[in-house]
Write an enzyme that holds these catalytic residues in place. Sequence first.
Site, mmCIF file in Angstrom:
data_model
loop_
_atom_site.group_PDB
_atom_site.id
_atom_site.type_symbol
_atom_site.label_atom_id
_atom_site.label_comp_id
_atom_site.label_asym_id
_atom_site.label_seq_id
_atom_site.Cartn_x
_atom_site.Cartn_y
_atom_site.Cartn_z
ATOM 1 N N GLY A 172 57.540 46.774 39.982
ATOM 2 C CA GLY A 172 56.172 46.479 40.391
ATOM 3 C C GLY A 172 56.173 46.204 41.886
ATOM 4 O O GLY A 172 57.137 46.535 42.601
ATOM 5 N N ARG A 193 38.735 30.896 40.137
ATOM 6 C CA ARG A 193 38.687 31.388 38.752
ATOM 7 C C ARG A 193 38.661 30.287 37.715
ATOM 8 O O ARG A 193 37.962 30.382 36.708
ATOM 9 C CB ARG A 193 39.898 32.277 38.501
ATOM 10 C CG ARG A 193 39.812 33.509 39.310
ATOM 11 C CD ARG A 193 41.052 34.348 39.216
ATOM 12 N NE ARG A 193 40.821 35.529 40.033
ATOM 13 C CZ ARG A 193 41.719 36.461 40.253
ATOM 14 N NH1 ARG A 193 42.927 36.353 39.730
ATOM 15 N NH2 ARG A 193 41.433 37.502 40.991
ATOM 16 N N GLU A 248 55.379 37.692 40.158
ATOM 17 C CA GLU A 248 54.756 36.866 39.127
ATOM 18 C C GLU A 248 55.793 36.187 38.225
ATOM 19 O O GLU A 248 55.503 35.199 37.553
ATOM 20 C CB GLU A 248 53.777 37.717 38.301
ATOM 21 C CG GLU A 248 52.855 36.873 37.437
ATOM 22 C CD GLU A 248 51.773 37.668 36.708
ATOM 23 O OE1 GLU A 248 51.477 38.811 37.102
ATOM 24 O OE2 GLU A 248 51.217 37.122 35.726
#
Length: 637
Positions: A42, A330, A425
Amino acid sequence: MQLDSKCPTGPIETRWDRHRFSLKLVNPANKRKHTIIVVGTGLAGGSAAATLAELGYNVKCFCFQDSPRRAHSIAAQGGINAAKNYRNDGDSVYRLFYDTVKGGDFRARESNVYRLAQISLNIIDQCVAQGVPFAREYSGYLDTRSFGGAQVARTFYARGQTGQQLLLGAYQALERQIGTGQVQMFPRTEMLELIVIDGRARGIVTRNLITGKVESHLADAVVLGTGGYGNVYYLSTNAKGSNATAIWRAHKRGALFGNPCFTQIHPTCIPVSGEYQSKLTLMSESLRNDGRVWVPAQKGDVRPASKIPENERDYYLERRYPSFGNLVPRDVASRNAKMVCDEGRGVGETGLAVYLDFRDAIQRLGKSVIQERYGNLFDMYDRIAGEDPYQVPMRIFPAIHYTMGGLWVDYNLMSNIPGLYVIGEANFSDHGANRLGASALMQGLADGYFVLPNTINDYIASTKLDKVDTSHAAVRGAEADVDAITKKLLGANGTRSVDSFHRELGKLMWEYCGMSRTADGLKRALGRIPELREQYWRDVKVLGNGDELNQSLEKAGRVADFFELAELMCLDALERNESCGGHFREEYQTSEGEAARDDDNFSYAAAWEFRGVGNHPELHKEPLTFEYVHPTQRSYK
Ligand SMILES: Cc1cc2nc3c(=O)[nH]c(=O)nc-3n(C[C@H](O)[C@H](O)[C@H](O)COP(=O)(O)OP(=O)(O)OC[C@H]3O[C@@H](n4cnc5c(N)ncnc54)[C@H](O)[C@@H]3O)c2cc1C
């Protein structure tokens, strides 16, 4: 165990530079004598593998997809933050640092976050040089937009395909190194164990997903860039294949797990529509630049949106948070959506949705401008929801999206196992208890292009690494463990599918360790998950065998790990008797329903040590100190 974050001290502006200077280097001629394993392609793994190879290391790179460029990063839509201040709207490295520390609800390290904000500048230059087609204004300058938790427009983007374009940049750099032979690429190959020899990470055990062949690969250091674990909830915005196996198996070999309960729930996803759904779709946060979030002012109002007059609508984010409006972070937007739905003001058939309305933006700017900005997202919504968002407001609801937790790493991105680095992540490093939008791509690329390639030299240069080969007992032991799990899964021969167990686990997690948590609920989950885990090993049915392409077997191993990780997440959430960011314990809230932190007792990063399946893990605490951004009640009003 003593946790040493290795964070530099002194003026924050010069910490990274001074630290870099203090790190040992490896002379270019010596780099080619070393091999580094990078698991993941990624944005984090891909950029790291390409850069390490460019520096001269031999790199072995692994991913479970058929091509490195199918990593989940390709799904990222909205953008990437950088404190370039092209708009002259008051942005700076310090402001990005400040927004990120505050956005993470004061549960991240200041040193890491400052470095991230500094490096954000280099990332844009690097990607532009690679030819990443960022959106541009008519004049030719790079365009930016706003994301949640910021009052400046610092998000660079490529329509709704930012992740894809950035990944193509990293991928072409990686391909170049594959072409030169500096990177050996292993697609469709899954890491199933970490090999630890004399306390150091020295390799991995993999399974070839086409042939089933189990193999060991040895190296001088191992880098995991294997993504997040949101799929523990079954339904999430993550790619279906995203999983926690690499980091979980490393955890079981001794790597500490940081803040496992810190998960992010994204406020703007297409709502769940039925029992058989296996995936949730994100509607990018960028839409909140122009879309207005609202619900009917009156409970039980089932009129279509167009029939509800202006004065009977509640634009609750604009009302409650006038400064940030629809662009609150968020966690705040998600909690508020839940709150209005709990009050009975949710919309759509299930009542579990709120409107995201572009009517005013279309009137103000014209349909073509909206189409240009968000066309692909609107088309995607139309295809999935069967409604035209240019005509009727989108219906959205929060969904699991990102995991701030991950393997614990120090400032050098090394875990507590020497030689094991964790990036992107998969680590717990920079976002604290809540990640601001457009900051994951920034972190993944900062780690891969700029941080790791500097810090890993120090380890290689200062460590005497004996030669090891695959006959070593630790290698044989790790291979035997992989074999045993495969046999156990295939041998259970039960009655229930892997998916049915995963779905049940996901529901439990969403109910008790999701958007809001209570001690009672978490205890209930901690009672039920081990029962379900045991039932899984007794009653799961995995078809086929281990010597061939077997997706049921792949999934089964991943779900087995999710069971164990889920338990740790609930334990961590139960231990943390406060609310912060995405971790909202109902018992700890302000009179206005905001998260109430307890800095006296919980200003630390939790780092859990594995003690055996079913045994209580041991909690280590890394204290967090704030010299620059002083912890206050987060306010977006
Ligand atoms: C729908 C969506 C939209 C998003 N939009 C944005 C956005 O606009 N801006 C932003 O900043 N963030 C966004 N995010 C978050 C961001 O995309 C991710 O956090 C980020 O891309 C993760 O990158 P990564 O390199 O760490 O991991 P990933 O991209 O998930 O890559 C993981 C890699 O590891 C490999 N791998 C994993 N396990 C194994 C194993 N056991 N063996 C071998 N290989 C393995 C995989 O094959 C893959 O190559 C979004 C996320 C989602 C879900």
